[in-house]
Design an enzyme around this catalytic site. Structure first.
Site, PDB file in Angstrom:
ATOM      1  N   SER A  22     -38.324  -0.561 -62.451  1.00  0.00           N
ATOM      2  CA  SER A  22     -37.461  -0.305 -61.296  1.00  0.00           C
ATOM      3  C   SER A  22     -36.054  -0.860 -61.470  1.00  0.00           C
ATOM      4  O   SER A  22     -35.205  -0.677 -60.599  1.00  0.00           O
ATOM      5  CB  SER A  22     -38.101  -0.860 -60.013  1.00  0.00           C
ATOM      6  OG  SER A  22     -38.407  -2.235 -60.183  1.00  0.00           O
ATOM      7  N   THR A 155     -23.023  26.356 -23.531  1.00  0.00           N
ATOM      8  CA  THR A 155     -24.476  26.180 -23.622  1.00  0.00           C
ATOM      9  C   THR A 155     -24.969  27.474 -24.276  1.00  0.00           C
ATOM     10  O   THR A 155     -24.385  28.544 -24.043  1.00  0.00           O
ATOM     11  CB  THR A 155     -25.156  25.984 -22.244  1.00  0.00           C
ATOM     12  OG1 THR A 155     -24.976  27.173 -21.466  1.00  0.00           O
ATOM     13  CG2 THR A 155     -24.582  24.812 -21.474  1.00  0.00           C
ATOM     14  N   HIS A 156     -25.982  27.375 -25.111  1.00  0.00           N
ATOM     15  CA  HIS A 156     -26.473  28.536 -25.882  1.00  0.00           C
ATOM     16  C   HIS A 156     -25.356  29.145 -26.722  1.00  0.00           C
ATOM     17  O   HIS A 156     -25.401  30.331 -27.056  1.00  0.00           O
ATOM     18  CB  HIS A 156     -27.054  29.620 -24.964  1.00  0.00           C
ATOM     19  CG  HIS A 156     -27.986  29.098 -23.916  1.00  0.00           C
ATOM     20  ND1 HIS A 156     -29.333  28.971 -24.120  1.00  0.00           N
ATOM     21  CD2 HIS A 156     -27.744  28.635 -22.666  1.00  0.00           C
ATOM     22  CE1 HIS A 156     -29.899  28.475 -23.022  1.00  0.00           C
ATOM     23  NE2 HIS A 156     -28.947  28.250 -22.141  1.00  0.00           N
ATOM     24  N   SER A 277     -11.276  28.591 -52.586  1.00  0.00           N
ATOM     25  CA  SER A 277     -12.244  29.446 -53.262  1.00  0.00           C
ATOM     26  C   SER A 277     -11.700  29.787 -54.640  1.00  0.00           C
ATOM     27  O   SER A 277     -10.495  29.960 -54.809  1.00  0.00           O
ATOM     28  CB  SER A 277     -12.450  30.720 -52.435  1.00  0.00           C
ATOM     29  OG  SER A 277     -12.847  31.792 -53.272  1.00  0.00           O
ATOM     30  N   LYS A 283      -8.703  31.335 -48.941  1.00  0.00           N
ATOM     31  CA  LYS A 283      -9.729  30.508 -48.293  1.00  0.00           C
ATOM     32  C   LYS A 283      -9.359  29.036 -48.201  1.00  0.00           C
ATOM     33  O   LYS A 283      -8.755  28.460 -49.104  1.00  0.00           O
ATOM     34  CB  LYS A 283     -11.060  30.612 -49.056  1.00  0.00           C
ATOM     35  CG  LYS A 283     -11.770  31.944 -48.931  1.00  0.00           C
ATOM     36  CD  LYS A 283     -12.163  32.335 -47.517  1.00  0.00           C
ATOM     37  CE  LYS A 283     -13.367  31.621 -46.983  1.00  0.00           C
ATOM     38  NZ  LYS A 283     -14.593  31.771 -47.753  1.00  0.00           N
ATOM     39  N   GLU A 290     -19.376  20.679 -43.921  1.00  0.00           N
ATOM     40  CA  GLU A 290     -20.638  21.307 -44.329  1.00  0.00           C
ATOM     41  C   GLU A 290     -21.533  20.306 -45.067  1.00  0.00           C
ATOM     42  O   GLU A 290     -22.753  20.306 -44.911  1.00  0.00           O
ATOM     43  CB  GLU A 290     -20.357  22.525 -45.208  1.00  0.00           C
ATOM     44  CG  GLU A 290     -19.738  23.659 -44.420  1.00  0.00           C
ATOM     45  CD  GLU A 290     -19.203  24.768 -45.314  1.00  0.00           C
ATOM     46  OE1 GLU A 290     -19.402  25.931 -44.973  1.00  0.00           O
ATOM     47  OE2 GLU A 290     -18.579  24.476 -46.352  1.00  0.00           O
ATOM     48  N   GLN A 322     -43.057   0.326 -54.284  1.00  0.00           N
ATOM     49  CA  GLN A 322     -41.800   0.320 -55.046  1.00  0.00           C
ATOM     50  C   GLN A 322     -40.993   1.598 -54.761  1.00  0.00           C
ATOM     51  O   GLN A 322     -39.796   1.647 -54.987  1.00  0.00           O
ATOM     52  CB  GLN A 322     -42.114   0.207 -56.541  1.00  0.00           C
ATOM     53  CG  GLN A 322     -40.894   0.202 -57.439  1.00  0.00           C
ATOM     54  CD  GLN A 322     -41.235  -0.233 -58.842  1.00  0.00           C
ATOM     55  OE1 GLN A 322     -41.432  -1.407 -59.091  1.00  0.00           O
ATOM     56  NE2 GLN A 322     -41.326   0.714 -59.761  1.00  0.00           N
TER      57      GLN A 322
END
Ligand code: ARG
Length: 460
Positions: A22, A155-156, A277, A283, A290, A322
């Site tokens: 480890s 809302t929604h 991009s 872009k 994100e 571990q």
């Protein structure tokens, strides 16, 4: 040679070592391992196991190593040691010979790792609280820059009622404040010291466990040795705190991604937190946001993974445990980065207040105001709701907003509607009517913002 080589006549296979070792990841706990070892050497001296001179030599060598660890100067890359505990012990023996070989008296890697990991989590709780305060500061600053800006409230994901942009910011302030208190709660349970519990049954040496706990900044010693070496609740709690906070971050990111879309156009993000991009020259993508949203996957995964690892484990220590580290170390890194980048995104954003206002005025978001207006005219709310719905239908048919309908059109639906309806349909009217605690009126939000700003200033 491994710490436990005596009983073995053959060495470990390289595949076993790959699975078992480890050090590649638990090296992050070097400082904590050294901290615990210094205190352990003192406990052994006080218990009559080490002479004053031996303890002095050990403490000096361990302090030197700790200083190196703090400066990132320990070289783990060439080491063949199994874990951070063996690494430190080997380094000590190299410095002090037989005296170094005395440090592990009465101690096990089981109480050692449980102590180190608690110290490591505790240190990160402190720095993560700072990170959360940084995000709070960024949210309050951007709210302060746009105290009167109005955005559509959803809302929604349908326009519902207009709200102040500052009100939106303060909603996330509440969430991140809860994340801070959750970390504080975790600290109260985490802050018990396992050192002195040995492998599982307690140590035979008369060390003062209260003094050990105190010297390491714990509130007291763990009270049951079997539990002390096998408890990883504090890691699970950290992972839950991180998961909840990352969920909050992801919701904020999602709102901002939408507000930044070409369709909404409420805000622009700084160049420093966006990318382009390779193909489409126009872009400017909200990658930072994100990724904040995307990194929830691995963080929630770490929580799930440790729960599954711990499920059904017999007492006391098992090597399965571990597996508690890599997910937690990664989670702390990701959470830290996401909080830092969230603050940068908030600092960088520029709000297009007129576009926000325009969108808030669309979508018949003042229909509730019309229903409430009819209530004031003595109409029961359910009837008023129905009338306002018919008015909305009429506005849709005429292709205009409610406030653009003529009084004749409005009265054709309900003769209780009068000229005094028009001021009620203005954006600010609906906002300022909600001057209730927790509501979105200019005054309520401004007071809440001032209070939050002064609380944050008082914290520093
Ligand atoms: N590397 C181990 C862990 O992280 C340390 C404890 C090892 N204890 C043992 N009995 N093999 O859990």
């Amino acid at each position: 040679m491994a710490l436990w080589g005596g009983r073995f006549s053959a060495g470990s296979s390289s595949m076993f070592r790959q699975v078992n070792d480890s050090l590649p990841f638990d090296q992050v706990m070097a400082v904590q391992d050294l901290q615990g070892s210094i205190v352990w050497s003192r406990a052994l001296y006080k218990a009559g196991v080490l002479t004053a001179d031996e303890q002095k030599q050990l403490a000096l060598a361990l302090s030197e190593l700790k200083e190196q660890a703090e400066q990132g100067l320990l070289d783990f890359s060439a080491s063949t040691e199994e874990d951070i505990h063996s690494f430190v012990e080997a380094a000590l023996i190299e410095k002090l010979g037989d005296t170094g070989r005395k440090l592990h008296t009465g101690r096990s890697r089981n109480d050692q790792v449980a102590t180190d990991f608690r110290l490591w989590v505790r240190a990160h709780v402190t720095s993560l609280r700072e990170d959360l305060h940084t995000v709070l500061g960024a949210l309050l600053n951007v709210a302060d820059r746009h105290r009167e800006a109005i955005i559509p409230g959803y809302t929604h994901l349908q326009r519902a009622q207009p709200v102040l942009f500052a009100h939106w910011c303060l909603a996330y302030v509440e969430m991140f404040k809860r994340d801070i208190t959750r970390l504080e709660d975790l600290t109260t349970r985490l802050n018990q010291c396992p050192l002195g519990c040995g492998a599982l049954a307690g140590t035979t040496y008369p060390v003062d466990r209260h003094a050990i706990a105190e010297e390491l900044g714990f509130d007291g010693p763990c009270l049951n040795s079997l539990d002390a070496v096998s408890d990883r609740d504090f890691v699970l709690e950290l992972l839950f705190c991180a998961s909840t906070s990352m969920m909050h971050i992801s919701r904020m990111a999602e709102d901002l991604i939408f507000y930044n879309s070409g369709e909404a156009g409420f805000l622009q993000l700084g160049d420093a937190v966006t990318s382009g991009s390779s193909l489409m020259p126009q872009k400017k993508n909200p990658d930072a946001l994100e990724l904040m949203r995307g990194k929830c996957g691995r963080v929630f995964g770490a929580l799930q993974s440790l729960l599954v690892t711990m499920k059904g484990l017999p007492l006391a220590y098992n090597k399965d445990m571990q597996e508690d580290k890599e997910g937690a170390i990664d989670t702390v890194n990701q959470w830290h980065c996401c909080l830092c980048i969230a603050a940068e995104v908030l600092d960088s954003l520029s709000l297009n207040e007129s576009r926000c206002r325009e969108a808030a005025a669309q979508g018949f978001a003042n229909a509730t105001e019309l229903a409430d207006y009819l209530v004031e005219k003595g109409i029961p709310f359910r009837t008023g709701h129905d009338i306002a719905g018919q008015v909305v239908l009429k506005a849709i048919q005429e292709g205009c907003a409610i406030e653009d309908l003529s009084l004749t059109s409005l009265q054709a639906v309900c003769d209780k509607i009068d000229e005094d309806v028009y001021p009620v349909l203005q954006l600010e009217y609906g906002i300022n009517k909600r001057n209730i605690l927790g509501g979105t009126s200019m005054q309520t939000v401004s007071d809440a913002l001032d209070k939050a700003l002064s609380e944050l200033a008082a914290k520093d």
